[in-house]
Design an enzyme around this catalytic site. Structure first.
Site, PDB file in Angstrom:
ATOM      1  N   ASP A  45     -14.596 -14.440 -10.356  1.00  0.00           N
ATOM      2  CA  ASP A  45     -14.259 -13.383 -11.305  1.00  0.00           C
ATOM      3  C   ASP A  45     -15.186 -13.522 -12.504  1.00  0.00           C
ATOM      4  OD1 ASP A  45     -11.338 -11.652 -11.529  1.00  0.00           O
ATOM      5  OD2 ASP A  45     -12.660 -11.713 -13.285  1.00  0.00           O
ATOM      6  N   PHE A 264      13.210   3.616  -0.495  1.00  0.00           N
ATOM      7  CA  PHE A 264      12.420   4.454  -1.408  1.00  0.00           C
ATOM      8  C   PHE A 264      13.096   5.785  -1.702  1.00  0.00           C
ATOM      9  CE2 PHE A 264       8.223   3.157  -3.035  1.00  0.00           C
ATOM     10  CZ  PHE A 264       8.374   1.799  -2.759  1.00  0.00           C
ATOM     11  N   LEU A 265      14.423   5.765  -1.715  1.00  0.00           N
ATOM     12  CA  LEU A 265      15.181   6.965  -2.087  1.00  0.00           C
ATOM     13  C   LEU A 265      16.074   6.649  -3.281  1.00  0.00           C
ATOM     14  CD1 LEU A 265      16.322   8.719   1.228  1.00  0.00           C
ATOM     15  CD2 LEU A 265      14.579   9.456  -0.399  1.00  0.00           C
ATOM     16  N   GLY A 272       5.935   3.954 -11.454  1.00  0.00           N
ATOM     17  CA  GLY A 272       4.862   3.626 -12.389  1.00  0.00           C
ATOM     18  C   GLY A 272       4.022   2.536 -11.767  1.00  0.00           C
ATOM     19  N   CYS A 275      -0.643   1.295  -9.325  1.00  0.00           N
ATOM     20  CA  CYS A 275      -1.090   1.830  -8.028  1.00  0.00           C
ATOM     21  C   CYS A 275      -0.673   3.281  -7.781  1.00  0.00           C
ATOM     22  CB  CYS A 275      -0.579   0.947  -6.909  1.00  0.00           C
ATOM     23  SG  CYS A 275      -1.123  -0.762  -7.087  1.00  0.00           S
TER      24      CYS A 275
HETATM   25  C1  UGA Z   1       2.834   0.024  -4.197  1.00  0.00           C
HETATM   26  C2  UGA Z   1       3.075   0.157  -2.684  1.00  0.00           C
HETATM   27  O1  UGA Z   1       4.486   0.054  -2.430  1.00  0.00           O
HETATM   28  C3  UGA Z   1       2.350  -0.965  -1.924  1.00  0.00           C
HETATM   29  O2  UGA Z   1       2.523  -0.789  -0.522  1.00  0.00           O
HETATM   30  C4  UGA Z   1       0.851  -0.881  -2.266  1.00  0.00           C
HETATM   31  O3  UGA Z   1       0.108  -1.904  -1.624  1.00  0.00           O
HETATM   32  C5  UGA Z   1       0.684  -1.039  -3.770  1.00  0.00           C
HETATM   33  O4  UGA Z   1       1.414   0.023  -4.441  1.00  0.00           O
HETATM   34  C6  UGA Z   1      -0.778  -0.926  -4.088  1.00  0.00           C
HETATM   35  O5  UGA Z   1      -1.350   0.148  -3.910  1.00  0.00           O
HETATM   36  O6  UGA Z   1      -1.405  -1.939  -4.411  1.00  0.00           O
HETATM   37  P1  UGA Z   1       3.841  -1.519  -6.126  1.00  0.00           P
HETATM   38  O7  UGA Z   1       2.992  -0.743  -7.080  1.00  0.00           O
HETATM   39  O8  UGA Z   1       3.876  -3.009  -6.241  1.00  0.00           O
HETATM   40  O9  UGA Z   1       3.406  -1.212  -4.602  1.00  0.00           O
HETATM   41  O10 UGA Z   1       5.319  -1.021  -6.333  1.00  0.00           O
HETATM   42  P2  UGA Z   1       6.447  -0.302  -5.479  1.00  0.00           P
HETATM   43  O11 UGA Z   1       7.428  -1.293  -5.008  1.00  0.00           O
HETATM   44  O12 UGA Z   1       5.862   0.624  -4.486  1.00  0.00           O
HETATM   45  O13 UGA Z   1       7.153   0.555  -6.628  1.00  0.00           O
HETATM   46  C7  UGA Z   1       6.404   1.558  -7.322  1.00  0.00           C
HETATM   47  C8  UGA Z   1       7.264   2.249  -8.344  1.00  0.00           C
HETATM   48  O14 UGA Z   1       8.205   3.100  -7.698  1.00  0.00           O
HETATM   49  C9  UGA Z   1       8.087   1.332  -9.267  1.00  0.00           C
HETATM   50  O15 UGA Z   1       7.971   1.807 -10.579  1.00  0.00           O
HETATM   51  C10 UGA Z   1       9.505   1.467  -8.744  1.00  0.00           C
HETATM   52  O16 UGA Z   1      10.463   1.268  -9.733  1.00  0.00           O
HETATM   53  C11 UGA Z   1       9.498   2.919  -8.267  1.00  0.00           C
HETATM   54  N1  UGA Z   1      10.499   3.225  -7.223  1.00  0.00           N
HETATM   55  C12 UGA Z   1      10.435   2.601  -6.011  1.00  0.00           C
HETATM   56  C13 UGA Z   1      11.472   4.163  -7.464  1.00  0.00           C
HETATM   57  O17 UGA Z   1      11.549   4.769  -8.548  1.00  0.00           O
HETATM   58  N2  UGA Z   1      12.377   4.461  -6.482  1.00  0.00           N
HETATM   59  C14 UGA Z   1      12.346   3.855  -5.277  1.00  0.00           C
HETATM   60  O18 UGA Z   1      13.204   4.177  -4.422  1.00  0.00           O
HETATM   61  C15 UGA Z   1      11.347   2.896  -5.038  1.00  0.00           C
END
Ligand code: UGA
Length: 451
Positions: A45, A264-265, A272, A275
């Site tokens: 890095d 995811f519902l 946020g 990603c």
């Molecule tokens: C996300 C994807 O889930 C991963 O598969 C991917 O590899 C990653 O982005 C990436 O591109 O590197 P991540 O950003 O760690 O992973 O978080 P998530 O668990 O997907 O959650 C994302 C957001 O959605 C969070 O703010 C969470 O609170 C929100 N969320 C999730 C909801 O509001 N409702 C849900 O039912 C699920």
């Protein structure tokens, strides 16, 4: 010792040396996990402080399990870190794991770091080595980088291998992925990657070989689908509020259909992080460049629904505080974009806290892990790691990141701390009846009394 035929030469599979360029969430986790499979790994890095911390086994962000694995791998002697690109000279496989944040003046992804990494390593890497991109990039990037690499160093090759890890589960997702996707242009590159991921293949992890553009698209398509699922349920939450329904019951009921599924519902203040938001925007920007913008117009709406959820919480706060926020204490539970993470990039919780603060309220934000990074970003807000201090004298409590400790709060005890027992559950995760039974006025997005 098995050998892998590759671009006119052979590589000894068991002795593959691996470099990882970029040691953020993705790179640091990947380096430690690949080392734990028995490979010799060098993490690179340009950020000297990050490398100094990692070299001592310290992870510069919060990720459960990673610090233990990192220390273990450093102690094994297989994993080292450096700021010096020359250190990768002997490696056979080079994973590019640098960030692709949103550009400051548009929707597109900033490709400066990916291009910089390629330019830095291309002249140094040895003949027969394979560069493997893991960063999330606009479709077409891999092919362009491959052309550039072969111009500089013709006896090498480039493949793409998108990453699907979630923050908070990074180690487990990396060691036990639900699929491996490799974008390659020839069998040799695929064979090298099969050696790197030999353990996963033995474990039966599905292996998808794709061309370069498809492998890049798989990643953004997956994140777009996840974002769509969340915004879909949040759109249903808006309808439930208007019609007097309950989105949590609706989600449960539709989720029993295996074609829909219940994950995811979770309706609430939306997605946020580093990603989902930037990936759907970069995808739209790329589709525009490709002349296919109509295909992704719906993502604009997904983004709007997502941002609207934040505004709906602010509207509820205004309503509950009789439109007068000035000087009123607002307790905010959670700053991270999701639990088990200290990442505050595009955090819906923090965004809401900032906007309520800007309207004149005395906002006190609690988070078990993210107050440091949050305070760095928004020094004007008040942060605390003392939950009692956050809640004491509050005129309204906002539950915005669903850390387990908040679900364990005793509503009766908390009522004794606050000035007014008003709760907005922005994640639909608290036991509403228990809080109501303790005398709280509870609002939650997508449930009848949130109008
Ligand atoms: C996300 C994807 O889930 C991963 O598969 C991917 O590899 C990653 O982005 C990436 O591109 O590197 P991540 O950003 O760690 O992973 O978080 P998530 O668990 O997907 O959650 C994302 C957001 O959605 C969070 O703010 C969470 O609170 C929100 N969320 C999730 C909801 O509001 N409702 C849900 O039912 C699920």
């Amino acid at each position: 010792m098995p050998t892998v035929p590759f671009r006119g030469t052979t590589i000894s599979a068991m002795a593959l040396k691996i470099s990882v360029i970029g040691t953020g969430y993705l790179g640091a986790t990947h380096a430690a996990c690949i080392s734990s499979l028995g490979f010799e790994v060098i993490g690179i890095d340009t950020d000297a402080s990050k490398i100094a911390a990692l070299s001592q086994g310290k992870v510069p962000f919060y990720e459960p399990e990673l610090e233990d694995l990192l220390s273990q791998e450093i102690a094994s002697g297989r994993l080292t870190f450096s700021t010096d690109f020359e250190a990768i000279k002997d490696a056979d496989v080079h994973f590019i794991c640098v960030g692709t944040p949103q550009v400051k003046d548009g929707l597109a992804a900033d490709m400066t770091y990916v291009r910089g990494a390629l330019e830095a390593i291309a002249p140094i890497i040895k003949a027969g080595s394979l560069v493997v991109g893991k960063s999330t990039v606009p479709v077409g990037t891999a092919a362009a980088l491959r052309t550039r690499l072969l111009e500089i160093n013709p006896k090498t090759d480039l493949a793409w291998n998108p990453e699907f890890l979630r923050e908070g589960f990074a180690v487990d997702d990396t060691l036990h992925p639900n699929r491996l996707v490799v974008g390659v242009t020839n069998d040799g590159a695929e064979n090298i990657l099969k050696e790197v991921y030999a353990k996963n293949l033995i474990d039966g992890v599905p292996w998808v070989r794709a061309d370069l553009p498809t492998s890049e698209l798989v990643k953004v398509a997956a994140n777009s689908f996840l974002a769509t699922k969340i915004s879909f349920i949040n759109a249903m939450a808006e309808i439930c509020e208007a019609a007097g329904g309950d989105v949590t019951v609706l989600a449960k009921a539709i989720g029993y259909d295996p074609r829909i599924g219940n994950r995811f519902l979770q309706a609430g203040i939306g997605f946020g992080g580093g990603c989902l938001p930037k990936d759907i925007r970069a995808f739209m920007a790329r589709a525009q460049e490709l002349g296919a913008h109509q295909a992704l117009e719906f993502l604009r709406e997904i983004d709007s629904i997502n941002l609207r959820a934040r505004q709906r919480v602010i509207d509820l706060v205004r309503k509950d505080l009789s439109e007068d926020l000035v000087g009123k204490k607002v307790a905010v539970l959670g700053a991270a974009f999701k639990p088990d993470s200290d990442d505050v990039r595009d955090s819906p919780a923090l965004d809401i806290a900032v906007q309520i603060h800007a309207a004149g309220a005395n906002v006190v934000v609690h988070d078990p892990k993210a107050t440091g990074p949050a305070a760095k970003r928004f020094p004007a807000l008040t942060f605390t790691e003392d939950l009692n201090e956050c809640l004491k004298g509050a005129e309204i409590v906002l539950h915005l990141t669903e850390w387990k400790i908040y679900r364990e709060l005793d509503p009766v005890a908390v009522k004794g701390l606050v000035k007014s027992a008003i709760l907005i559950d922005g994640r639909n995760m608290l036991d509403r009846s228990a809080w109501q039974a303790a005398g709280w006025h509870v609002r939650a997005l997508g449930r009848a009394d949130s109008r």
